[in-house]
Scaffold this motif. Structure first.
Motif, mmCIF file in Angstrom:
data_model
loop_
_atom_site.group_PDB
_atom_site.id
_atom_site.type_symbol
_atom_site.label_atom_id
_atom_site.label_comp_id
_atom_site.label_asym_id
_atom_site.label_seq_id
_atom_site.Cartn_x
_atom_site.Cartn_y
_atom_site.Cartn_z
ATOM 1 N N GLN A 11 -75.646 -61.985 28.215
ATOM 2 C CA GLN A 11 -75.713 -63.043 29.222
ATOM 3 C C GLN A 11 -76.191 -64.373 28.652
ATOM 4 O O GLN A 11 -75.658 -65.429 28.981
ATOM 5 C CB GLN A 11 -76.621 -62.619 30.381
ATOM 6 N N ARG A 14 -73.257 -65.977 26.978
ATOM 7 C CA ARG A 14 -72.243 -66.436 27.931
ATOM 8 C C ARG A 14 -72.669 -67.724 28.613
ATOM 9 O O ARG A 14 -71.839 -68.600 28.869
ATOM 10 C CB ARG A 14 -71.954 -65.349 28.972
ATOM 11 N N LEU A 15 -73.952 -67.842 28.889
ATOM 12 C CA LEU A 15 -74.431 -69.037 29.577
ATOM 13 C C LEU A 15 -74.220 -70.298 28.738
ATOM 14 O O LEU A 15 -74.119 -71.398 29.278
ATOM 15 C CB LEU A 15 -75.903 -68.887 29.952
ATOM 16 N N ARG A 18 -70.766 -71.430 29.661
ATOM 17 C CA ARG A 18 -70.520 -71.733 31.070
ATOM 18 C C ARG A 18 -70.381 -73.233 31.259
ATOM 19 O O ARG A 18 -71.065 -74.020 30.640
ATOM 20 C CB ARG A 18 -71.698 -71.214 31.918
ATOM 21 N N GLU A 28 -73.907 -64.727 35.811
ATOM 22 C CA GLU A 28 -73.085 -64.169 34.734
ATOM 23 C C GLU A 28 -73.381 -62.678 34.600
ATOM 24 O O GLU A 28 -73.244 -62.101 33.529
ATOM 25 C CB GLU A 28 -73.386 -64.896 33.423
ATOM 26 N N SER A 34 -66.457 -63.190 34.464
ATOM 27 C CA SER A 34 -67.275 -64.207 33.808
ATOM 28 C C SER A 34 -66.486 -65.493 33.576
ATOM 29 O O SER A 34 -65.515 -65.525 32.828
ATOM 30 C CB SER A 34 -67.782 -63.672 32.460
ATOM 31 N N ALA A 36 -67.708 -67.951 31.997
ATOM 32 C CA ALA A 36 -68.031 -68.327 30.623
ATOM 33 C C ALA A 36 -67.060 -67.684 29.640
ATOM 34 O O ALA A 36 -66.593 -68.333 28.697
ATOM 35 C CB ALA A 36 -69.463 -67.909 30.296
#
Length: 284
Positions: A11, A14-15, A18, A28, A34, A36
């Motif tokens: 996570q 992924r952020l 984003r 997420e 997702s 991202a």
């Protein structure tokens, strides 16, 4: 194909990919839904598009793919991942093209992907070797500009405010200030260059005639904004930050950039921060 590859995208990773936009939220939690990851994998799609355009010009496509492969040294990628991505890409093409994905087309794409991935893997190998011999410490030229702990905290606090505006919006503010300070820098971004950075989406169109209303330049300058964000996160760990910024600087050898442009970008970034932060942009 490779379920364990999901661990490359926790996570917190992924952020970073984003889109910072107020209406997107921070959720997420579901990897399979997702936003991202859509953005991250669209970068691969864009890279394939650039490679397809450059297949007839190896003098351009080979350095581009080499640099792209080298960039993945920071992402926990190994050579086996390229093979998995190739299989996934074949399945994706089959799903999209359907009956048009003939044996001939599949063979052509298989050869093209092998060509592209082989060059990217060599780029990754070269980056690994270079990192082993490269700088780990802050260069002498930067020692006089190392921020204090108080300055690092001020940067981190104000950056949280900048993020809320969204990278594309910050990128647009930044490139407008850049061209105001150095109008001739606009010649670094002719229409054919801007089109490489355009997001391929049906509702975007191909209009890049107005440099000051350019979605491609928003995207391009948002890359700088993302790099700043990564640097802000890494301010307390110079052993990681220095190699990352060194590699980022080296990548600009092919973009017609000279040292004066960094000074101009710094002034433009300061003006952009002043515009965004307003009264929060204190002397401190």
């Amino acid at each position: 194909i490779m379920p364990e590859a999901i661990h490359l995208f926790p996570q917190e990773v992924r952020l970073k990919y984003r889109e910072w936009s107020p209406d997107e939220g921070d959720d997420e939690s579901n990897v399979y839904q997702s936003s991202a990851l859509r953005k991250l994998f669209s970068k691969f799609v864009n890279a394939v598009g650039c490679a397809v355009v450059g297949l007839h010009d190896s003098d351009k496509v080979v350095p581009m793919l080499t640099q792209l492969g080298a960039r993945h040294i920071n992402y926990g990628v190994n050579e086996a991942h390229w093979e998995t991505l190739g299989k996934a890409f074949t399945l994706t093409l089959r799903e999209i093209l359907r009956e048009s994905f003939t044996q001939e087309v599949e063979a052509a794409w298989s050869m093209a992907y092998t060509f592209m991935s082989s060059i990217m893997i060599e780029g990754l190998r070269g980056a690994i070797a270079k990192r082993a011999a490269g700088p780990k410490q802050i260069p002498a030229s930067a020692l006089s500009a190392v921020p204090s702990e108080q300055m690092k905290s001020a940067v981190e606090r104000s950056w949280e405010q900048v993020q809320t505006l969204g990278t594309y919006n910050v990128g647009e503010i930044l490139y407008r200030h850049t061209f105001t300070i150095m109008p001739e820098a606009i010649h670094l971004f002719p229409q054919e260059v801007r089109l490489k950075y355009r997001e391929w989406s049906p509702d975007e169109g191909n209009d890049e005639s107005n440099t000051y209303e350019s979605p491609a330049l928003r995207k391009l300058f948002s890359k700088f904004v993302n790099a700043v964000g990564c640097a802000v996160v890494g301010l307390h760990d110079s052993t990681r930050l220095v190699p990352m910024l060194t590699e980022l600087g080296a990548r600009h050898i092919n973009y017609g950039v000279n040292e004066a442009h960094w000074e101009t970008l710094g002034k433009a970034f300061k003006s952009a921060l002043r515009e965004i932060l307003r009264e929060s942009f204190t002397q401190e």
